[in-house]
Design an enzyme around this catalytic site. Structure first.
Site, PDB file in Angstrom:
ATOM      1  N   TYR A   1     -16.207  13.236  19.841  1.00 28.85           N
ATOM      2  CA  TYR A   1     -14.855  12.846  19.428  1.00 28.85           C
ATOM      3  C   TYR A   1     -14.809  12.291  18.006  1.00 28.85           C
ATOM      4  O   TYR A   1     -13.794  12.425  17.322  1.00 28.85           O
ATOM      5  CB  TYR A   1     -14.232  11.876  20.446  1.00 28.85           C
TER       6      TYR A   1
ATOM      7  N   GLU B   1       0.827  -1.218   0.000  1.00 28.18           N
ATOM      8  CA  GLU B   1       0.000   0.000   0.000  1.00 28.18           C
ATOM      9  C   GLU B   1       0.861   1.268   0.000  1.00 28.18           C
ATOM     10  O   GLU B   1       0.370   2.365   0.276  1.00 28.18           O
ATOM     11  CB  GLU B   1      -0.939   0.020   1.218  1.00 28.18           C
TER      12      GLU B   1
END
Ligand code: 13P
Length: 210
Positions: free
Chosen positions: A119, A73
């Protein structure tokens, strides 16, 4: 931090993610920016058993300078660095709740999660979904590149999350929040839920920008 300290830091946080079940087998990868390139976890390595000395060192264009063969990746990570000037680290996981959400139909590709907690808004923000391509495919990196300028958190369909942060600690913290949010979304799937209002989301974005 020096390069050697960053190598130790990658191994430490990789083990922490592994020990808490957020990484398994050889899934996931971590990279950290250096002044003259970046560090990348080697392909097929276990996040719980990274050897700091063998972590791949790449130049600014993603070519191997030293260490083991880098993650498949690598070009996905490179897309994040190239599209986000503030990016200091990238973390990709196959953490189970995020992967489960990535397999769900009918997601909003611009903003996968409903506004569920403060959050989630502050650390994940608007999570983008990119279509499925095989791991390591150039088309996957291209798809991430298209959304990376506007989104530091991206969900790869039927695969898992990728998060960019100003530092490794920030990227790890945000991807943990992403995983926790995915778990909450799944837990509340069949429950009537009170989401944050657009005004509450705007207030969080005002108080905690970026
Ligand atoms: P690598 O072992 O090549 O880093 O690939 C793991 C992974 O998570 C693929 O998406």
């Amino acid at each position: 931090m020096t390069e050697n300290q960053l190598r130790e830091h990658i191994a430490l946080l990789g083990k922490s993610l592994y020990d808490r079940g957020l990484a398994h087998g050889s899934a996931g990868n971590i990279s950290v920016k250096l002044a003259d390139g970046w560090l990348m976890t080697p392909t097929n390595s276990c996040m719980g058993r990274l050897d700091p000395a063998r972590i791949s060192k790449l130049d600014l264009y993603g070519s191997l300078v030293s260490g083991d063969k880098p993650s498949k990746e690598t070009f996905l990570h490179l897309a994040m660095y190239q599209e986000r000037a503030s990016c200091g680290a990238v973390v990709h996981l196959h953490s189970i709740h995020s992967v489960a959400v990535s397999c769900m139909d009918g997601l909003d590709a611009e903003n996968v999660f409903p506004p569920i907690t403060a959050y989630a808004i502050m650390q994940v923000g608007r999570l983008a979904l990119v279509p499925y391509y095989p791991p390591g495919d150039g088309a996957l990196a291209d798809a991430v590149r298209k959304v990376a300028g506007a989104h530091h958190a991206v969900l790869l369909a039927n695969h898992g999350p990728v998060v960019a942060g100003s530092s490794l600690a920030a990227a790890v913290s945000a991807i943990e929040e992403l995983e926790q949010t995915a778990k909450l979304v799944l837990l509340l799937k069949d429950q009537p839920t009170r989401y944050l209002s657009p005004a509450q989301v705007a207030e969080l974005n005002r108080r905690f920008p970026g």
